[in-house]
Design a protein around this motif. Structure first.
Motif, PDB file in Angstrom:
ATOM      1  N   ALA A 307       0.727  -1.265  -0.114  1.00  0.00           N
ATOM      2  CA  ALA A 307       0.007  -0.286  -0.357  1.00  0.00           C
ATOM      3  C   ALA A 307       0.383   0.792  -0.097  1.00  0.00           C
ATOM      4  O   ALA A 307       0.400   2.403  -0.798  1.00  0.00           O
ATOM      5  N   THR A 308       2.249   1.263   0.419  1.00  0.00           N
ATOM      6  CA  THR A 308       3.211   2.213   0.271  1.00  0.00           C
ATOM      7  C   THR A 308       4.402   2.265  -0.815  1.00  0.00           C
ATOM      8  O   THR A 308       4.486   1.329  -0.708  1.00  0.00           O
ATOM      9  N   VAL A 309       4.641   3.351  -0.583  1.00  0.00           N
ATOM     10  CA  VAL A 309       5.759   3.267  -2.088  1.00  0.00           C
ATOM     11  C   VAL A 309       7.043   3.115  -1.410  1.00  0.00           C
ATOM     12  O   VAL A 309       7.554   3.851   0.372  1.00  0.00           O
ATOM     13  N   ILE A 310       7.587   2.278  -1.345  1.00  0.00           N
ATOM     14  CA  ILE A 310       8.965   1.764  -1.152  1.00  0.00           C
ATOM     15  C   ILE A 310      10.130   2.624  -0.929  1.00  0.00           C
ATOM     16  O   ILE A 310      10.018   3.758  -1.545  1.00  0.00           O
ATOM     17  N   ALA A 311      10.795   2.711   0.243  1.00  0.00           N
ATOM     18  CA  ALA A 311      11.418   4.527   0.841  1.00  0.00           C
ATOM     19  C   ALA A 311      13.151   4.204  -0.610  1.00  0.00           C
ATOM     20  O   ALA A 311      13.529   2.622  -1.159  1.00  0.00           O
ATOM     21  N   GLU A 312      13.563   5.214  -0.703  1.00  0.00           N
ATOM     22  CA  GLU A 312      15.098   4.498  -1.534  1.00  0.00           C
ATOM     23  C   GLU A 312      15.550   4.416  -0.834  1.00  0.00           C
ATOM     24  O   GLU A 312      16.420   4.721  -0.046  1.00  0.00           O
ATOM     25  N   ALA A 313      16.176   3.360  -1.524  1.00  0.00           N
ATOM     26  CA  ALA A 313      18.153   2.437  -1.021  1.00  0.00           C
ATOM     27  C   ALA A 313      18.680   3.669  -1.061  1.00  0.00           C
ATOM     28  O   ALA A 313      18.602   4.787  -1.899  1.00  0.00           O
ATOM     29  N   PRO A 314      19.317   3.449   0.165  1.00  0.00           N
ATOM     30  CA  PRO A 314      20.782   4.310   0.536  1.00  0.00           C
ATOM     31  C   PRO A 314      21.452   4.610  -0.640  1.00  0.00           C
ATOM     32  O   PRO A 314      21.861   3.386  -1.097  1.00  0.00           O
ATOM     33  N   ARG A 315      22.509   5.640  -0.893  1.00  0.00           N
ATOM     34  CA  ARG A 315      23.661   5.323  -1.832  1.00  0.00           C
ATOM     35  C   ARG A 315      24.896   5.149  -0.392  1.00  0.00           C
ATOM     36  O   ARG A 315      25.121   5.599   0.611  1.00  0.00           O
ATOM     37  N   PRO A 316      25.664   4.062  -1.547  1.00  0.00           N
ATOM     38  CA  PRO A 316      26.076   3.721  -0.291  1.00  0.00           C
ATOM     39  C   PRO A 316      27.862   5.262  -0.254  1.00  0.00           C
ATOM     40  O   PRO A 316      28.248   6.406  -0.836  1.00  0.00           O
ATOM     41  N   LYS A 317      28.251   5.274   0.708  1.00  0.00           N
ATOM     42  CA  LYS A 317      29.495   6.531   0.795  1.00  0.00           C
ATOM     43  C   LYS A 317      30.574   6.169   0.586  1.00  0.00           C
ATOM     44  O   LYS A 317      31.087   5.136   0.773  1.00  0.00           O
ATOM     45  N   PRO A 318      31.664   7.377   0.410  1.00  0.00           N
ATOM     46  CA  PRO A 318      32.754   6.708  -0.456  1.00  0.00           C
ATOM     47  C   PRO A 318      33.581   6.456   0.441  1.00  0.00           C
ATOM     48  O   PRO A 318      34.101   6.625   1.616  1.00  0.00           O
TER      49      PRO A 318
END
Length: 453
Positions: A307-318
């Motif tokens: 029912a809810t849009v999935i949260a965006e995946a995080p970006r790996p830290k450099p």
């Protein structure tokens, strides 16, 4: 006199024996004296005249003559049968669960309050007035799926008394059972396995919440575990609850209770594989068949996930690039060095090795530094764990980093002139020139720089 209070029997008797030739105005005076209305007076007198004086002495029942909404015994028995079926299946069998099950079966379902009264009446449940109501809890839920995962492990017993550990991974928003893994013990490898299983099935979360266990997140203990290193490399933020505060992971603790209630009704598993098959079946029931009372509308976790849009995946830290050494660097007898251990799955995870000595250098390298610090001719770097009093030990010389850095992981980077200590976030903590040989302690006042980018 309050109209809801019964009239005293002596007043009723006086009214029943009231003479017909009483003087004019005596009824009004009698009613005012005893606090009753004239309507009540004449009602009692009419009852005594028509049914006899004894009928006017006892109050009549206020119970209605008919009760169209009264629950029949057959309906009560159906509710008890549904409750017994849920209990034998190992599922929740309270009034809410029974109501939802009867609705799903297209049966006439009494209200939740009526079901609670039926269960107490039939002695299959008891009244708990001291139990805290649900409205007293302050619930916190993340706004979307994959915004936060909760991971925890619990012990279980196989046939023959052998113990094992069940790792359960759950989504905070939808309460979805993401992955479950049965292992022989609470180890970092098992924690990595269940997290990788959940990521493969549902994607990468933004953060993961665990307790402060050694296999999960030992950051408060002063070092970095394999799971923390792995999820951090993906950009996931590892967070923990306060020590001795299990309510922070309350969703997981309640999840364990539901799992145990279901497993208690299943045959004893003889191996990890059998128990894994049972918990996989439980996850399917939990996600798609069992309405969750903690979700709005008491929908299933899978429905909440969809029912809810999935949260965006995080970006790996450099990853910070460290200077490459020109040749084999000097060997420091470091205390609490952090080495990168290869993961069985092919990933590299940081594991802590206390009092671990580096390998001996080749013959072409400079001599090993033992008691005092020599001025090395090459550059190098190494990860260290700071002592609780804020110092690190290199060779036999203690370098002060202030007590604020106690227990944290730092990076030591050196060249021919001196050594600099940097935090894992890239902040320079302190910088020292190489001291004379035989120096036992370098105080913070002898540092060249402190806490700058």
């Amino acid at each position: 006199m309050n109209k809801n209070e019964p009239v005293d029997a002596r007043i009723r008797l006086a009214i029943a024996q009231w003479p017909d030739d009483a003087p004019r105005g005596s009824v009004t005076s009698f009613c005012v004296e005893h606090g009753i209305t004239r309507k009540t007076f004449y009602a009692f007198r009419a009852r005594a005249r028509n049914e006899g004086q004894a009928a006017a002495l006892e109050p009549r029942s206020r119970r209605p003559k008919t009760s169209p909404t009264k629950l029949t015994e057959a309906l009560k028995q159906e509710a008890l049968n549904v409750r017994a079926a849920l209990e034998s299946s190992g599922l929740d069998h309270g009034p809410i669960s029974v109501h939802d099950k009867m609705v799903s079966l297209k049966m006439q379902a009494p209200s939740v309050a009526s079901l609670a009264r039926i269960f107490r009446e039939k002695n299959v449940a008891r009244l708990e007035p001291k139990k805290k109501p649900r409205a007293a809890y302050r619930r916190f839920v993340y706004p979307a799926p994959n915004a936060c995962w909760q991971l925890d492990a619990t012990e279980y017993v196989l046939s023959g008394g052998r113990k094992c550990v069940i790792f359960q991974l759950q989504d905070d928003h939808s309460r979805l059972a993401l992955a479950t893994h049965v292992a022989g013990g609470e180890t970092s490898e098992a924690a990595l396995t269940v997290v990788k299983k959940g990521i493969a099935a549902r994607g990468v979360p933004q953060r993961i919440l665990t307790d402060n266990g050694v296999a999960l997140n030992p950051s408060r203990r002063g070092w970095e575990g394999q799971l923390v290193t792995y999820v951090t490399s993906l950009g996931v933020e590892p967070i923990t609850g306060k020590p001795y505060k299990p309510t922070t992971q309350g969703k997981k603790e309640r999840f364990h209770q539901t799992l145990f209630r279901w497993l208690d009704k299943q045959p004893f598993a003889r191996s990890h594989a059998e128990l894994q098959a049972q918990v996989d079946r439980f996850d399917q029931i939990y996600n798609t068949e069992r309405p969750h009372q903690g979700l709005p509308g008491r929908i299933t976790p899978q429905q909440s996930w969809d029912a809810t849009v999935i949260a965006e995946a995080p970006r790996p830290k450099p990853v910070p690039v460290l200077p490459e050494p020109q040749g084999p660097g000097p060997v420091f007898p470091l205390v609490g060095a952090v080495e990168a251990a290869p993961d069985p799955a092919g990933d590299t995870a940081g594991s802590i090795s206390m009092n671990q000595q580096p390998e001996a250098p080749p013959e072409a390298a400079p001599s090993t530094i033992t008691g005092s610090i020599a001025h090395p001719a090459t550059t190098g770097s190494r990860k260290l764990r700071v002592y609780p009093n804020g110092v690190v030990n290199i060779g036999r010389t203690l370098f002060s980093l202030t007590t604020a850095m106690g227990g944290r992981i730092v990076i030591a980077d050196w060249d021919a002139e001196g050594i600099v200590f940097v935090s894992t976030e890239g902040e320079i903590i302190v910088e020292y020139l190489w001291p004379p040989e035989g120096t036992a302690y370098m105080g913070i006042s002898k540092a060249r720089a402190r806490f700058r980018k």
